[in-house]
Design an enzyme around this catalytic site. Sequence first.
Site, PDB file in Angstrom:
ATOM      1  N   HIS A 162       0.767  -1.177  -0.101  1.00 55.01           N
ATOM      2  CA  HIS A 162      -0.025   0.069   0.007  1.00 55.01           C
ATOM      3  C   HIS A 162       0.904   1.203  -0.067  1.00 55.01           C
ATOM      4  O   HIS A 162       0.267   2.326  -0.560  1.00 55.01           O
ATOM      5  CB  HIS A 162      -0.821  -0.039   1.171  1.00 55.01           C
ATOM      6  CG  HIS A 162      -2.094  -0.833   1.128  1.00 55.01           C
ATOM      7  ND1 HIS A 162      -1.878  -2.146   1.678  1.00 55.01           N
ATOM      8  CD2 HIS A 162      -3.146  -0.922   0.749  1.00 55.01           C
ATOM      9  CE1 HIS A 162      -3.049  -3.005   1.468  1.00 55.01           C
ATOM     10  NE2 HIS A 162      -3.998  -2.029   1.104  1.00 55.01           N
ATOM     11  N   ASP A 216      -4.587  -6.040  -7.781  1.00 60.67           N
ATOM     12  CA  ASP A 216      -4.961  -5.508  -6.293  1.00 60.67           C
ATOM     13  C   ASP A 216      -5.070  -3.872  -6.628  1.00 60.67           C
ATOM     14  O   ASP A 216      -5.170  -3.404  -7.800  1.00 60.67           O
ATOM     15  CB  ASP A 216      -3.548  -5.533  -5.367  1.00 60.67           C
ATOM     16  CG  ASP A 216      -3.955  -5.583  -3.927  1.00 60.67           C
ATOM     17  OD1 ASP A 216      -5.242  -4.932  -3.642  1.00 60.67           O
ATOM     18  OD2 ASP A 216      -3.059  -5.915  -3.224  1.00 60.67           O
TER      19      ASP A 216
END
Length: 553
Positions: free
Chosen positions: A223, A297
């Site tokens: 992330h 993702d």
Amino acid sequence: MKLFSITALCASLTYVSLQALLPQEMLQNMTLEQKIGQLMVVAAVSDPEVNAQFMQEQPYTMDQEHVTKCITDYHVGGIIFLGAGKAEKQFEVTKKFQECAQTPLLICMDFEWGLTMRLKDGLRFARNMALGALAPEDDSLIYQMGYEVGLQCKALGVHMNLAPVVDVNNNPKNPIINDRSFGQDKEQVARKAMLYMQGLHDAGIIACAKHFPGHGDTDMDSHYDLPRIAHSRDRLNDIELYPFKQMIAGGVQAIMTAHLEVPAFDATPHLPSSLSHNAVTKILREELGFEGVIITDGLGMVGVTKHHALGQLEIKALLAGNDILLCPVDVPQAVAAIKQAVLDGRLSYKDLDKKVLKMLTLKAWAHVADAPQCFDQQKLFTPAAQRLKQQLYAHAVTIARDAQNLVPTIGRANQTIGLIEIGPDGQPCEFATILKADLGVQTFHLACTADEDAVQEVVSQVQSHDVVIVGLLGMNRSAKQNFGICPSTRDLVKKLKQMGKKTVVVVFGNAYSLPLMDDASAVVVAYEDDPDAQKAAALALMGKIQARGKLPV
């Protein structure tokens, strides 16, 4: 735009049932723009007020007006709800979004350990690390959990659960996978993930194995950066890819690609595996033989945006072999870029149609047109689901160390017992309440941040007790923070050892924390700070249930 105006707008649109037309027929009737839109699953929140801070921290625009525009103007294929909210509110917002869609939306969620991962009022099941502790004879409970979570998804109008995590977590310092993994044994991870997937499938919910090619051996969160996995191809094939091979053989319908730099698969500098044609098409699609849907993702994660520009990274993801783009940051820009790529021949019409057909076929399997019309809270908290949750925690309790055979004798021998609760507050927990009621233990509380004087005072108070139980509450999953175990806690256990006290430490948290408790006579792991986990640990200490678990790491 307010909800009433959104509803009015949607009322004028034509809602096409996937039951009325076969996916192939629907594909033939779509414009180029509609086809491109079908490949996108955009981020949303059900309650902007609750998620105001979360929305500020994320790269995505997630308010209802923006998402509605993505549905009506850009024909996006699905929605993923992020942040936090309440089940009924999300149910209502989902219905409004579906009313806006010409083609029914695929609703996706991250429900790895149940609805509570994203919803404040969902039922919380055990995380994968606790499930990893289940003995093989108890693994059928994981199938039941998958099935129960699937039924709850159905009741909420959710079609795809972005689970299970099949990463083999062999790095204790992994900040993002960690207790989301079933453990560090590849065969155990594959077996347990398969059961969870089968439960979801039998409930009519799409499962998605993640994060290909394996996010378990990283010490970085994708992330916030691009993790690098430097293992050889042979090692990756043997460990990281093993669960994915088993899931493919077992019929998993979707696999998520991760933003990882893996030189053994693609030596291009700073190229995430999610954008690598070699990783996605050559390895996942061709070598492993996966014929299902490949989804990226989140495309706003720094692991992919750090070295690749918005608009172009979406094209790269499709050219790599992904079918669905999860959470594109700028939908208009992505649609325009992909359209140009099709028009100039970089992305062929044939490949585009293949991807769209996969999405439509997936929707048809999930019966996305058959949305529930009424919200029923009781379906989210059935007695069967709540009993299952209790069973999972009970069977997960693990005696990690007990050389003196202390645990089986607690509550049976004629001995005085003191309990020291270490946590953020002094409120009695379920663990202490049960032990006090059944064994008459004397309880003490010590703040995690206690100073040396406070530690010494508690040590003095338990001096007369034969056995001291130390309950570690309020822990976290961060190795950098020692999993929430403060120096004062370690000092306490050390002092008890120096006094010659028989000390049993009960860990209501991460099993990777066990090396910090070397001074304890015995260590019991309950894995999570949940009332049902606390109850299970107390019953195991008293010998009322057997501690059947095995350390998964």
